[in-house]
Design a protein around this motif. Structure first.
Motif, PDB file in Angstrom:
ATOM      1  N   GLY A 293      92.337  29.363  11.731  1.00 19.85           N
ATOM      2  CA  GLY A 293      90.847  29.477  11.941  1.00 19.85           C
ATOM      3  C   GLY A 293      90.373  30.587  12.255  1.00 19.85           C
ATOM      4  N   ASN A 294      90.802  31.229  13.266  1.00 15.40           N
ATOM      5  CA  ASN A 294      90.541  32.559  13.673  1.00 15.40           C
ATOM      6  C   ASN A 294      91.943  33.277  14.311  1.00 15.40           C
ATOM      7  N   GLU A 295      91.947  34.567  13.942  1.00 19.22           N
ATOM      8  CA  GLU A 295      92.977  35.286  14.785  1.00 19.22           C
ATOM      9  C   GLU A 295      92.469  35.652  16.200  1.00 19.22           C
ATOM     10  N   LEU A 296      93.325  36.138  16.874  1.00 17.78           N
ATOM     11  CA  LEU A 296      92.840  36.822  18.543  1.00 17.78           C
ATOM     12  C   LEU A 296      91.932  38.033  18.056  1.00 17.78           C
ATOM     13  N   LEU A 297      90.927  37.754  18.713  1.00 24.14           N
ATOM     14  CA  LEU A 297      89.767  38.718  18.739  1.00 24.14           C
ATOM     15  C   LEU A 297      89.949  39.704  19.758  1.00 24.14           C
ATOM     16  N   TYR A 298      90.432  40.810  19.701  1.00 20.24           N
ATOM     17  CA  TYR A 298      90.978  41.815  20.513  1.00 20.24           C
ATOM     18  C   TYR A 298      90.156  43.326  20.450  1.00 20.24           C
TER      19      TYR A 298
END
Length: 390
Positions: A293-298
């Motif tokens: 769905g989404n990768e980690l937002l960093y």
């Protein structure tokens, strides 16, 4: 005229744009009307415009008079499949669809930011890319990126702003490091042997196996995952059987994994091991699929410190929140943050008196329109400062 006064003079247009987008919501990859309005608006400002990227996405390029770096400002365009219950005079006229996450406000802020920045073209050193992304709710960013939006000219940094009902109006959340969790959706199919409910010894129940799998995965999160690495496995859909006295052949289980750390792959591997072990005990077979769905937002440390300074100038140092703002929700701005130095900002929009404190994705969700100018100012000042002080 200074930036704040110029934005104040554009307030009526800013709100009008937001309300128009709100009244005409479009789902992901269906933002045809929205995309046309955006592209036409940017062309009228004299920007170089690319239409129909990732089906409905738009990119506008503002080239400054002087050479320099390129910063990307990104916003989202899609609405949600939700029936609105706000009672607003500009309530959705597209039945069953609603802007319930603030993307209508994001669109308006970005367009007005493009107008303000285009009026300062002569003083800009470098370029500004305005990225209008479709289908944020289901990972449209990667498709745009794969179509080359971070090249020609190459993007050196990116920012995004999200109106946020978890923060009071006028406050802004800016923090380096993990901000929003990765999210992977899974489909688990458990295969057994059907038969009569009165003779369970002649069957292999996928339901009993599936229940143990759900319990086993919950125990894994509780007992095996480091508590300092926030991890959630949730179950949203379970389907099996058609009749009380028939043991079915199959059981379908769907859910999601969310991690506020980079070890998602290890969690998935362990999940597969547990399911395989339980399946052997029950003599079932299974298939397990994952979809990102989404990768980690960093948030990049250096870029975040820079944006923090700009944001303090706009909303006041006392109104910048720097801790305890990370969430297990997903956001596919993560696709930008893993490729270029980036920062994602939460702009508070919660005002109880105005009834703008409902959670995102709620049928009564609304935004405090008085904070839209702040979002425009952060966009504009971030771009100008980044490019001209480089």
């Amino acid at each position: 005229m200074d930036i704040k006064n110029e934005i104040e003079n554009l307030k009526e247009e800013l709100i009008s744009l937001r309300r128009d987008f709100h009244q005409h919501p479009e789902l992901g990859f269906q933002e045809f009307r929205t995309g046309k309005i955006v592209a036409d608006y940017l062309e009228d400002l004299g920007l170089e415009v690319e239409r129909n990227i990732a089906k409905t996405g738009v990119v506008g390029l503002l080239k400054g008079k002087h050479p320099g770096k390129t910063i990307a400002l990104r916003t989202d365009m899609d609405a949600l499949p939700l029936t609105e219950e706000t009672g607003l005079s500009f309530e959705s006229d597209n039945e069953g669809n609603m802007h319930a996450c603030g993307h209508d406000g994001h669109l308006a802020m970005m367009l007005i930011a493009a107008k303000v920045l285009s009026s300062r073209k002569e003083e800009i050193k470098g370029n500004v890319k305005f990225i209008f992304q479709p289908n944020e709710e289901d990972a449209g960013a990667e498709i745009m990126i794969n179509e080359g939006i971070l090249e020609n000219p190459k993007v050196d940094a990116a920012i995004g702003i999200h109106l946020w009902s978890l923060l009071e109006s006028g406050k802004a959340g800016v923090a380096a490091g993990p901000l929003m969790a990765s999210s992977y959706y899974f489909k688990l199919l458990v295969n057994g042997k059907g038969g009569h409910g009165g003779a369970p010894h002649t069957t292999i129940s996928p339901i009993l196996a599936g229940i143990d799998m759900i319990k086993g995965l919950q125990e894994m999160v509780l007992n095996e995952v480091d508590a300092l690495k926030p991890t959630i496995i949730s179950f949203g859909k379970v389907n099996a059987g058609t009749y009380p006295i028939i043991i079915p052949e199959k059981m379908e289980i769907e859910g999601s994994i969310r991690c506020l750390h980079p070890d998602t792959e290890a969690v998935q591997e362990r999940m597969g091991e547990i399911i395989e072990g339980i399946s052997k005990v029950h003599r079932t077979t299974f298939s397990l699929e994952f979809k990102c769905g989404n990768e980690l937002l960093y948030n990049d440390q250096e870029m975040t410190e820079f944006v923090e300074g700009v944001t303090e100038e706009v909303v006041g140092k006392e109104n910048v929140v720097k801790s305890d703002i990370s969430v297990m929700l997903g956001e596919d701005f993560a696709e930008f943050s893993k490729r270029v130095p980036s920062t994602f900002i939460f702009l508070g929009s919660a005002d109880k008196k105005k009834k703008t404190d409902y959670p995102h994705h709620h049928p009564k969700f609304d935004i405090d329109e008085d904070v839209l100018q702040l979002g425009v100012e952060i966009h504009v000042k971030t771009a100008l400062t980044y490019l001209n002080d480089q």
